[in-house]
Design a protein around this motif. Structure first.
Motif, PDB file in Angstrom:
ATOM      1  N   THR A  71     -38.388 -28.465  11.257  1.00  0.00           N
ATOM      2  CA  THR A  71     -36.963 -28.294  10.979  1.00  0.00           C
ATOM      3  C   THR A  71     -36.722 -27.789   9.560  1.00  0.00           C
ATOM      4  N   LEU A  72     -37.548 -28.223   8.629  1.00  0.00           N
ATOM      5  CA  LEU A  72     -37.292 -27.925   7.215  1.00  0.00           C
ATOM      6  C   LEU A  72     -37.417 -26.449   6.860  1.00  0.00           C
ATOM      7  N   GLY A  73     -38.264 -25.691   7.547  1.00  0.00           N
ATOM      8  CA  GLY A  73     -38.326 -24.249   7.307  1.00  0.00           C
ATOM      9  C   GLY A  73     -36.989 -23.592   7.600  1.00  0.00           C
ATOM     10  N   GLY A  74     -36.325 -24.064   8.640  1.00  0.00           N
ATOM     11  CA  GLY A  74     -35.002 -23.555   8.989  1.00  0.00           C
ATOM     12  C   GLY A  74     -33.957 -23.914   7.955  1.00  0.00           C
ATOM     13  N   VAL A  75     -34.082 -25.109   7.399  1.00  0.00           N
ATOM     14  CA  VAL A  75     -33.154 -25.528   6.343  1.00  0.00           C
ATOM     15  C   VAL A  75     -33.283 -24.579   5.154  1.00  0.00           C
ATOM     16  N   PHE A  76     -34.514 -24.272   4.776  1.00  0.00           N
ATOM     17  CA  PHE A  76     -34.741 -23.346   3.659  1.00  0.00           C
ATOM     18  C   PHE A  76     -34.098 -21.987   3.932  1.00  0.00           C
ATOM     19  N   VAL A  77     -34.354 -21.420   5.090  1.00  0.00           N
ATOM     20  CA  VAL A  77     -33.797 -20.106   5.431  1.00  0.00           C
ATOM     21  C   VAL A  77     -32.270 -20.165   5.426  1.00  0.00           C
ATOM     22  N   SER A  78     -31.706 -21.218   5.969  1.00  0.00           N
ATOM     23  CA  SER A  78     -30.244 -21.369   6.013  1.00  0.00           C
ATOM     24  C   SER A  78     -29.636 -21.369   4.618  1.00  0.00           C
ATOM     25  N   VAL A  79     -30.253 -22.103   3.722  1.00  0.00           N
ATOM     26  CA  VAL A  79     -29.748 -22.191   2.345  1.00  0.00           C
ATOM     27  C   VAL A  79     -29.847 -20.837   1.651  1.00  0.00           C
ATOM     28  N   SER A  99     -37.089 -29.349  17.248  1.00  0.00           N
ATOM     29  CA  SER A  99     -38.107 -29.600  16.229  1.00  0.00           C
ATOM     30  C   SER A  99     -37.770 -30.824  15.379  1.00  0.00           C
ATOM     31  N   TYR A 100     -38.757 -31.211  14.579  1.00  0.00           N
ATOM     32  CA  TYR A 100     -38.607 -32.318  13.633  1.00  0.00           C
ATOM     33  C   TYR A 100     -39.436 -32.029  12.393  1.00  0.00           C
ATOM     34  N   MET A 125     -44.800 -29.395  20.355  1.00  0.00           N
ATOM     35  CA  MET A 125     -44.711 -28.243  19.451  1.00  0.00           C
ATOM     36  C   MET A 125     -43.622 -28.435  18.385  1.00  0.00           C
ATOM     37  N   TRP A 126     -43.216 -29.652  18.126  1.00  0.00           N
ATOM     38  CA  TRP A 126     -42.127 -30.005  17.223  1.00  0.00           C
ATOM     39  C   TRP A 126     -42.266 -29.409  15.828  1.00  0.00           C
ATOM     40  N   PHE A 127     -43.466 -29.065  15.414  1.00  0.00           N
ATOM     41  CA  PHE A 127     -43.743 -28.626  14.047  1.00  0.00           C
ATOM     42  C   PHE A 127     -43.673 -27.113  13.862  1.00  0.00           C
ATOM     43  N   THR A 128     -43.439 -26.366  14.929  1.00  0.00           N
ATOM     44  CA  THR A 128     -43.481 -24.909  14.832  1.00  0.00           C
ATOM     45  C   THR A 128     -42.194 -24.328  14.256  1.00  0.00           C
ATOM     46  N   MET A 129     -42.127 -23.020  14.126  1.00  0.00           N
ATOM     47  CA  MET A 129     -41.099 -22.379  13.310  1.00  0.00           C
ATOM     48  C   MET A 129     -39.839 -21.921  14.041  1.00  0.00           C
ATOM     49  N   GLY A 130     -39.529 -22.477  15.180  1.00  0.00           N
ATOM     50  CA  GLY A 130     -38.330 -22.067  15.907  1.00  0.00           C
ATOM     51  C   GLY A 130     -37.059 -22.226  15.093  1.00  0.00           C
TER      52      GLY A 130
END
Length: 112
Positions: free
Chosen positions: A87-95, A82-83, A46-51
């Motif tokens: 992971t990148l959705g989280g990067v966006f939200v963080s920024v 995740s990978y 499930m590495w691609f999900t939105m956690g």
């Protein structure tokens, strides 16, 4: 200065992860597969999900007005569960959250 390995250990101790990539990460950690491999596609189906996206706010709050640091934290620590796009959705939200501390114009935040 928490490492992804230390965060994985904390996940294990607190039994974090009840569904999706988080659950797979927890199960991997319980099997002895340490972070960041606990989130790697080889071990976590499930590495691609939105956690990480759901947790992205945390890294923005830890690095207010420092979007590069928020992105770095989210990217590195997100690998517990995740990978890649997971992971990148989280990067966006963080920024976005981090920038919200120094910019009030939402359009400017999203265009950065």
């Amino acid at each position: 200065s928490v490492t992804v390995e230390q965060l994985g250990q904390q996940w294990l101790e607190n039994r974090v992860g009840t569904w999706g990539a988080g659950e797979w990460a927890r199960l991997n950690l319980e099997k002895g597969i340490k972070a960041p491999l606990s989130g790697h596609p080889q071990y976590n189906r499930m590495w691609f999900t939105m956690g990480n996206q759901a947790r992205g706010e945390l890294y923005g709050l830890l690095a207010p007005g420092m979007p590069n640091l928020a992105a770095q934290l989210s990217h590195e620590l997100g690998h517990v569960s995740s990978y890649a796009e997971g992971t990148l959705g989280g990067v966006f939200v963080s920024v976005v959250v981090s920038l919200g501390f120094i910019e009030t114009d939402v359009r400017k935040i999203l265009e950065n």
